[in-house]
Write an enzyme that holds these catalytic residues in place. Structure first.
Site, mmCIF file in Angstrom:
data_model
loop_
_atom_site.group_PDB
_atom_site.id
_atom_site.type_symbol
_atom_site.label_atom_id
_atom_site.label_comp_id
_atom_site.label_asym_id
_atom_site.label_seq_id
_atom_site.Cartn_x
_atom_site.Cartn_y
_atom_site.Cartn_z
ATOM 1 N N GLY A 49 0.808 -1.232 0.000
ATOM 2 C CA GLY A 49 0.000 0.000 0.000
ATOM 3 C C GLY A 49 0.824 1.256 0.000
ATOM 4 N N GLU A 115 -6.340 4.448 2.500
ATOM 5 C CA GLU A 115 -6.534 3.097 3.046
ATOM 6 C C GLU A 115 -7.467 3.168 4.243
ATOM 7 O OE1 GLU A 115 -2.763 1.146 3.720
ATOM 8 O OE2 GLU A 115 -2.118 1.555 1.686
ATOM 9 N N HIS A 243 -4.858 -9.050 8.430
ATOM 10 C CA HIS A 243 -5.237 -8.231 7.272
ATOM 11 C C HIS A 243 -6.511 -8.838 6.700
ATOM 12 C CE1 HIS A 243 -5.164 -6.030 3.548
ATOM 13 N NE2 HIS A 243 -4.134 -5.329 3.976
ATOM 14 N N ARG A 291 -8.877 -1.946 10.111
ATOM 15 C CA ARG A 291 -8.681 -3.377 9.846
ATOM 16 C C ARG A 291 -9.327 -4.335 10.831
ATOM 17 N NH1 ARG A 291 -2.577 -3.368 7.816
ATOM 18 N NH2 ARG A 291 -3.214 -2.240 5.965
ATOM 19 N N HIS A 352 -1.020 -10.586 9.806
ATOM 20 C CA HIS A 352 -0.294 -9.604 9.000
ATOM 21 C C HIS A 352 0.744 -8.810 9.789
ATOM 22 C CE1 HIS A 352 0.226 -6.841 5.674
ATOM 23 N NE2 HIS A 352 -0.127 -5.802 6.418
ATOM 24 N N ARG A 387 -3.061 -1.223 14.607
ATOM 25 C CA ARG A 387 -2.271 -0.304 13.783
ATOM 26 C C ARG A 387 -3.103 0.269 12.642
ATOM 27 N NH1 ARG A 387 1.074 -1.105 8.911
ATOM 28 N NH2 ARG A 387 0.146 -3.174 8.901
HETATM 29 P P1 FAD Z 1 11.657 -6.518 8.296
HETATM 30 O O1 FAD Z 1 11.499 -5.683 7.106
HETATM 31 O O2 FAD Z 1 10.853 -7.759 8.363
HETATM 32 O O3 FAD Z 1 13.194 -6.911 8.414
HETATM 33 C C1 FAD Z 1 13.608 -7.873 9.352
HETATM 34 C C2 FAD Z 1 15.078 -8.160 9.148
HETATM 35 O O4 FAD Z 1 15.557 -8.870 10.270
HETATM 36 C C3 FAD Z 1 15.387 -9.017 7.931
HETATM 37 O O5 FAD Z 1 16.578 -8.538 7.353
HETATM 38 C C4 FAD Z 1 15.660 -10.390 8.552
HETATM 39 O O6 FAD Z 1 16.557 -11.199 7.819
HETATM 40 C C5 FAD Z 1 16.306 -9.978 9.850
HETATM 41 N N1 FAD Z 1 16.238 -10.988 10.898
HETATM 42 C C6 FAD Z 1 15.136 -11.495 11.503
HETATM 43 N N2 FAD Z 1 15.506 -12.385 12.438
HETATM 44 C C7 FAD Z 1 16.857 -12.434 12.420
HETATM 45 C C8 FAD Z 1 17.826 -13.177 13.126
HETATM 46 N N3 FAD Z 1 17.492 -14.074 14.069
HETATM 47 N N4 FAD Z 1 19.132 -12.988 12.835
HETATM 48 C C9 FAD Z 1 19.507 -12.108 11.870
HETATM 49 N N5 FAD Z 1 18.637 -11.386 11.169
HETATM 50 C C10 FAD Z 1 17.327 -11.545 11.441
HETATM 51 N N6 FAD Z 1 3.482 -1.473 6.302
HETATM 52 C C11 FAD Z 1 3.214 -0.232 5.855
HETATM 53 O O7 FAD Z 1 3.468 0.757 6.555
HETATM 54 N N7 FAD Z 1 2.684 -0.061 4.600
HETATM 55 C C12 FAD Z 1 2.387 -1.104 3.777
HETATM 56 O O8 FAD Z 1 1.923 -0.906 2.673
HETATM 57 C C13 FAD Z 1 2.634 -2.413 4.253
HETATM 58 N N8 FAD Z 1 2.328 -3.480 3.481
HETATM 59 C C14 FAD Z 1 2.674 -4.729 3.909
HETATM 60 C C15 FAD Z 1 2.459 -5.825 3.072
HETATM 61 C C16 FAD Z 1 2.872 -7.082 3.452
HETATM 62 C C17 FAD Z 1 2.629 -8.254 2.536
HETATM 63 C C18 FAD Z 1 3.514 -7.266 4.704
HETATM 64 C C19 FAD Z 1 3.978 -8.617 5.138
HETATM 65 C C20 FAD Z 1 3.712 -6.191 5.558
HETATM 66 C C21 FAD Z 1 3.301 -4.919 5.165
HETATM 67 N N9 FAD Z 1 3.506 -3.810 5.984
HETATM 68 C C22 FAD Z 1 3.219 -2.558 5.524
HETATM 69 C C23 FAD Z 1 4.212 -3.943 7.254
HETATM 70 C C24 FAD Z 1 5.688 -3.525 7.063
HETATM 71 O O9 FAD Z 1 6.152 -3.975 5.824
HETATM 72 C C25 FAD Z 1 6.573 -4.076 8.139
HETATM 73 O O10 FAD Z 1 6.023 -3.839 9.400
HETATM 74 C C26 FAD Z 1 7.954 -3.447 8.104
HETATM 75 O O11 FAD Z 1 8.486 -3.512 6.819
HETATM 76 C C27 FAD Z 1 8.869 -4.131 9.089
HETATM 77 O O12 FAD Z 1 10.169 -3.640 8.916
HETATM 78 P P2 FAD Z 1 11.303 -4.131 9.897
HETATM 79 O O13 FAD Z 1 12.543 -3.458 9.493
HETATM 80 O O14 FAD Z 1 10.844 -3.992 11.279
HETATM 81 O O15 FAD Z 1 11.398 -5.712 9.636
HETATM 82 C C1 SIN Z 2 -1.783 -3.023 2.447
HETATM 83 O O1 SIN Z 2 -1.255 -2.644 1.410
HETATM 84 O O2 SIN Z 2 -2.979 -3.301 2.554
HETATM 85 C C2 SIN Z 2 -0.930 -3.178 3.654
HETATM 86 C C3 SIN Z 2 -0.762 -1.876 4.298
HETATM 87 C C4 SIN Z 2 -0.227 -2.053 5.687
HETATM 88 O O3 SIN Z 2 -0.101 -3.159 6.187
HETATM 89 O O4 SIN Z 2 0.043 -1.023 6.315
#
Ligand code: FAD
Ligand code: SIN
Length: 532
Positions: A49, A115, A243, A291, A352, A387
């Site tokens: 999104g 959204e 989701h 949601r 999600h 959220r």
């Molecule tokens: P992540 O991006 O998951 O990164 C985690 C990192 O940690 C990875 O590099 C992984 O390898 C590493 N890691 C994990 N465990 C270990 C370990 N034990 N040792 C070493 N490395 C490790 N949010 C929005 O705001 N807008 C959106 O449109 C949206 N759409 C989404 C669509 C989908 C399909 C999904 C699944 C989520 C979506 N979200 C969205 C949520 C959002 O993408 C995530 O909450 C966010 O990207 C999380 O970022 P992060 O850096 O916390 O973790």
């Molecule tokens: C979506 O694109 O519907 C996901 C957006 C989000 O998880 O924030």
């Protein structure tokens, strides 16, 4: 043994944005970023999104974004944190644009999407591939800094604290300190000791604890589980966001493919198989309600109609515009024989997002000294009980900057801890039966999906806790005798996540936000805290 100034566990938006800012501010510091698989694989990469930000003050305002976030959070948001994220967010998105991120435009203006739960169009996006674009930008930017090193296929197993020096550490120990982490080098199969002056946990979500999830297989809650084992504070784990619209694919796939909420923002409508709308029965915002409301409504309609999915109707939308905005979603539907312009898309709720996690303050400090946390593994207070869509990428960007500023100011007072022992693998042998691990993982997902899903009750939660206890003891037995593998480590972590979600859910004797229980369907007039 590896020694580094800053250890960052995770290379998604949380980890990389923190790393880049520290590398930029202090070129003399060595920053080590771990990712457990390839550097591009993360939840971030799959975000569709977009990122929510107040962009055009002529039509939108901080006040409205704050109000929408508080409304979705159902009484549990921390107002100070909501204000910080909403007000600092646009500047952080602008930084991302300066670093090379592309967001869709109409003529010269950003094409702001809508959204669920948002009162204005404020979602910046890159087609339906926003996360991929953000991950690409951050990885490219990180390569500009010679003091920033990404270690791929390094799996963090446990955080190092005084416990590893032989001291007793409990959840009541006043100053627990983090000295780095033990990490499994998946290429050598050795467990390396990584010592750091400061550690940032940015390991993402834990969706893999459920059978159906939009999260990739890396989302096993490792950082939350490691912090819990290290006796750090964890909060709000009962608030698991489902989701409403994952693609229902009878062939089954892991992860489930997401049909972005932006599709509903674009005009798609939720319907039954007979083509009847139903969302007006649940909320005046209909298909664009927050949601928790939409996912529960779909779950209820599925039960009433005896169906295993509902439908999203896009047939009235302009094909050219739909394909231009949602090329990946369109192609995916076509690949399983559904033409969104002719057929209604079958959709089902799927796990999600984890609203709870490692409890942090406004600068990203966890309850453990010298340990910060950033991104989906945290509980900052922004999301409360639910959220608001597209607020999580924003949260990670804002906290990445805040943590970097704090690390840069504090790190000179911290040194590498001496005397930390190497990982002790004595008495362990290669596991003879992988089936013990794979079968336990299946059982865990079944337990969580059947008893700790969208609708809960005391009986279901009690049953889940009993089953989880058995799985825990069986898995700990394997752990104490087997050489540690990523699969075994992930299973242990997911069992911990299952326990934390279920235990937190049992402690909340009301229904609020994402936590709904038939035994306490009303909200309590006071606010409960559930720090574990
Ligand atoms: P992540 O991006 O998951 O990164 C985690 C990192 O940690 C990875 O590099 C992984 O390898 C590493 N890691 C994990 N465990 C270990 C370990 N034990 N040792 C070493 N490395 C490790 N949010 C929005 O705001 N807008 C959106 O449109 C949206 N759409 C989404 C669509 C989908 C399909 C999904 C699944 C989520 C979506 N979200 C969205 C949520 C959002 O993408 C995530 O909450 C966010 O990207 C999380 O970022 P992060 O850096 O916390 O973790
Ligand atoms: C979506 O694109 O519907 C996901 C957006 C989000 O998880 O924030």
């Amino acid at each position: 043994m590896i020694q580094t100034d800053v250890l960052i566990i995770g290379a998604g938006v949380g980890g990389l944005s923190t790393a880049i800012r520290i590398a930029m501010a202090r070129p003399e510091l060595e920053i080590t970023v771990l990712t457990k698989t390839e550097e591009g694989e993360s939840n971030t990469r799959y975000a569709q999104g977009g990122v929510a930000a107040v962009w055009d003050l002529k039509i939108d305002s901080y006040k409205k974004h704050i109000a929408d976030t508080l409304d979705a959070g159902d009484g549990l948001c921390d107002l100070e944190i909501v204000e910080i994220v909403v007000k600092e967010g646009p500047e952080r998105v602008r930084d991302l644009i300066d670093w090379g991120a592309r967001f869709d435009k109409v003529e010269e203006q950003y094409d702001l999407g809508r959204e669920g739960g948002h009162s204005e169009n404020r979602i910046l996006h890159f087609k339906d591939l926003t996360g991929w674009e953000i991950q690409r930008t951050l990885l490219e930017k990180s390569k500009e800094y010679p003091n920033l090193h990404i270690y791929e296929h390094f799996f963090a197993v446990d955080l190092i604290t005084q416990h590893h020096l032989g001291y007793t550490v409990t959840r009541l120990t006043p100053t627990i300190e983090c000295y780095g982490a033990y990490a499994l080098n998946k290429e050598t199969n050795d467990i390396d000791t990584i010592l750091a002056r400061a550690t940032v946990v940015a390991t993402g979500g834990a969706g893999q604890v459920y059978r159906n999830t939009t999260n990739p297989v890396i989302a096993s809650g490792d950082g939350i589980a490691m912090t819990y084992r290290a006796k750090g504070h964890i909060e709000n784990m009962e608030f698991v966001q489902f989701h409403p619209t994952a693609l229902y694919n009878p062939a089954g796939e892991n992860p489930d493919f997401l049909v972005s909420e932006a599709v509903r923002g674009f005009g798609a409508i939720l319907k039954t198989r007979d083509g009847e709308e139903f969302m007006h029965k649940y909320d005046p915002r209909k298909s664009l309600a927050p949601r928790d409301i939409v996912a529960r409504a779909i779950d209820n309609e599925m039960k009433i109609n005896g169906e295993d999915h509902m439908f999203l109707d896009c047939r009235h939308l302009n094909k050219e515009a739909f394909v231009a905005h949602f090329p990946t979603i369109y192609d995916k539907c076509i690949s399983i024989g559904i033409d969104p312009m002719k057929d209604m898309i079958p959709v089902v709720p799927a796990c999600h997002y984890m609203c709870g996690g490692i409890k942090v303050d406004a600068m990203g400090h966890s309850s453990i000294s010298r340990m910060y946390a950033c991104g989906e593994c945290t509980c900052t207070g922004l999301h409360g009980a639910n959220r608001l869509a597209s607020n999580s990428l924003l949260e990670a960007l804002v906290f990445g900057q805040r943590i970097a500023a704090d690390v840069v100011d504090s790190i000179d007072a911290w040194s590498i801890k001496q005397g930390i022992p190497a990982w002790n693998a004595q008495g362990t042998t290669l596991p003879k039966e992988m089936v013990l691990i794979t079968q336990s993982l299946k059982e865990l997902k079944e337990v969580m999906s059947s008893y700790v899903g969208i609708v809960r009750s005391n009986v279901r939660l009690k049953r889940a806790l009993d089953r989880l206890s058995l799985l825990y003891h069986e898995t700990e037995d394997v752990y104490h005798h087997a050489v540690l593998s990523p699969q075994l480590s992930e299973l242990r972590n997911l069992i911990t996540i299952g326990y934390l979600v279920t235990r937190s859910a049992s402690m909340r004797r009301e229904s609020r936000g994402l936590h709904y229980t038939t035994d306490y369907p009303e909200q309590l007039p006071f606010i409960q805290d559930s720090i574990l």
